[in-house]
Motif scaffolding. Sequence first.
Motif, mmCIF file in Angstrom:
data_model
loop_
_atom_site.group_PDB
_atom_site.id
_atom_site.type_symbol
_atom_site.label_atom_id
_atom_site.label_comp_id
_atom_site.label_asym_id
_atom_site.label_seq_id
_atom_site.Cartn_x
_atom_site.Cartn_y
_atom_site.Cartn_z
ATOM 1 N N LYS A 162 -12.668 15.822 -35.259
ATOM 2 C CA LYS A 162 -11.992 16.198 -35.774
ATOM 3 C C LYS A 162 -10.429 15.489 -35.302
ATOM 4 C CE LYS A 162 -13.444 16.675 -39.991
ATOM 5 N NZ LYS A 162 -13.727 16.064 -40.638
ATOM 6 N N ARG A 180 1.358 18.348 -44.075
ATOM 7 C CA ARG A 180 0.627 18.988 -43.558
ATOM 8 C C ARG A 180 -1.068 18.277 -44.209
ATOM 9 N NH1 ARG A 180 4.659 21.722 -40.812
ATOM 10 N NH2 ARG A 180 4.023 22.229 -39.438
ATOM 11 N N LEU A 184 -5.182 17.391 -43.918
ATOM 12 C CA LEU A 184 -5.647 18.208 -44.013
ATOM 13 C C LEU A 184 -6.404 17.897 -45.434
ATOM 14 C CD1 LEU A 184 -6.097 21.018 -43.846
ATOM 15 C CD2 LEU A 184 -5.823 22.128 -45.941
ATOM 16 N N TRP A 188 -9.351 16.507 -43.499
ATOM 17 C CA TRP A 188 -11.063 17.439 -43.744
ATOM 18 C C TRP A 188 -11.981 17.277 -44.975
ATOM 19 C CZ3 TRP A 188 -6.734 17.762 -39.981
ATOM 20 C CH2 TRP A 188 -7.617 18.616 -39.455
ATOM 21 N N TYR A 192 -11.963 21.314 -49.167
ATOM 22 C CA TYR A 192 -12.261 22.408 -47.386
ATOM 23 C C TYR A 192 -11.483 23.279 -48.135
ATOM 24 C CZ TYR A 192 -10.660 23.745 -42.747
ATOM 25 O OH TYR A 192 -10.668 25.023 -41.286
ATOM 26 N N GLY A 194 -9.866 25.623 -45.775
ATOM 27 C CA GLY A 194 -9.270 26.574 -44.976
ATOM 28 C C GLY A 194 -7.623 26.424 -45.178
ATOM 29 N N SER A 195 -6.998 26.661 -43.785
ATOM 30 C CA SER A 195 -6.298 26.771 -44.514
ATOM 31 C C SER A 195 -5.409 25.273 -43.343
ATOM 32 C CB SER A 195 -4.296 27.850 -44.057
ATOM 33 O OG SER A 195 -5.109 28.133 -42.262
ATOM 34 N N ARG A 197 -2.616 25.905 -41.115
ATOM 35 C CA ARG A 197 -2.640 25.787 -39.972
ATOM 36 C C ARG A 197 -3.519 25.601 -39.276
ATOM 37 N NH1 ARG A 197 1.173 27.845 -36.762
ATOM 38 N NH2 ARG A 197 -0.048 28.740 -35.500
ATOM 39 N N THR A 198 -5.043 24.781 -39.352
ATOM 40 C CA THR A 198 -5.874 23.500 -38.703
ATOM 41 C C THR A 198 -5.115 22.795 -38.658
ATOM 42 O OG1 THR A 198 -7.794 24.719 -40.232
ATOM 43 C CG2 THR A 198 -8.142 22.810 -39.439
ATOM 44 N N VAL A 199 -4.698 22.287 -39.274
ATOM 45 C CA VAL A 199 -3.907 21.207 -38.826
ATOM 46 C C VAL A 199 -3.416 21.171 -37.767
ATOM 47 C CG1 VAL A 199 -2.154 19.014 -39.442
ATOM 48 C CG2 VAL A 199 -3.551 19.869 -41.219
ATOM 49 N N THR A 201 -3.313 23.976 -35.186
ATOM 50 C CA THR A 201 -3.787 23.915 -34.127
ATOM 51 C C THR A 201 -4.633 22.317 -33.553
ATOM 52 O OG1 THR A 201 -4.599 25.343 -35.066
ATOM 53 C CG2 THR A 201 -6.101 25.061 -33.736
ATOM 54 N N HIS A 202 -5.619 21.801 -34.456
ATOM 55 C CA HIS A 202 -5.642 20.392 -34.272
ATOM 56 C C HIS A 202 -4.476 19.620 -33.877
ATOM 57 C CE1 HIS A 202 -9.709 21.351 -35.877
ATOM 58 N NE2 HIS A 202 -10.144 20.821 -35.140
#
Length: 232
Positions: A162, A180, A184, A188, A192, A194-195, A197-199, A201-202
């Motif tokens: 990712k 974002r 996302l 993803w 997907y 997820g939230s 926040r995944t973006v 974090t990566h």
Amino acid sequence: MHHYTILIVDDEEDMRNLVEMYLLNSGYTCLQAANGVKAINLVESHEVDLILMDIMMPEMDGFSICEKIRLKSEVPIIFVSAKGEEWDKVKGLRMGADDYMVKPFNPGELVARVEAVLRRTGKGKMPVNRENGNIIQLGEIYVNIDSRNVVIEKEQVILTLKEFELLVFLMRHQNQVLSREQLLENIWGTEYGGSLRTVDTHIKTLRMKMRTADYIQTVWGIGYKIEEKDVE
């Protein structure tokens, strides 16, 4: 236009891939050889315009390979070696090499040396930079899509799947502000769960791995963009 073919001879695969990435990005075609036998066979079976060759290799070193090639061909040869002693440079040039570079080197110097030797040996006009669908470059960041190699500031960097996809997407949209939500959805997928926040974090882990070559900017309230830093 003739696209010059450069033969890279080095027993270290990572170094061959790194040099190839630099050259592909500047419009050259590349061949690779991990040893002297393969190098000699490629010179005999292909139209090679220039050879970039390491000296310290097992079984047959660069000096020996150069000597054997010179019996059959006048193809330009540049030695690329970690050995920077004056004696090695003199020996290499006396054996028929056209130039000698000491590792480590930067991409600009490598390409400039190749261009200079091709000019001196009568190969004519150098190829202009061309887009290569497999190579993306931004500043000191080089990404090979096919091999999934990422080189940042002359060092290979290992990314997760990712992280790699995120970096490639950003680099393919250089200077564009990407939300974002866009990132996302494209990385993803729409399914997907997820939230956003995944973006974030990566992006954070990607920035850590990019070190001083981090060109990713946060656009507050929207998302991110990647662009080359201004040189002061």
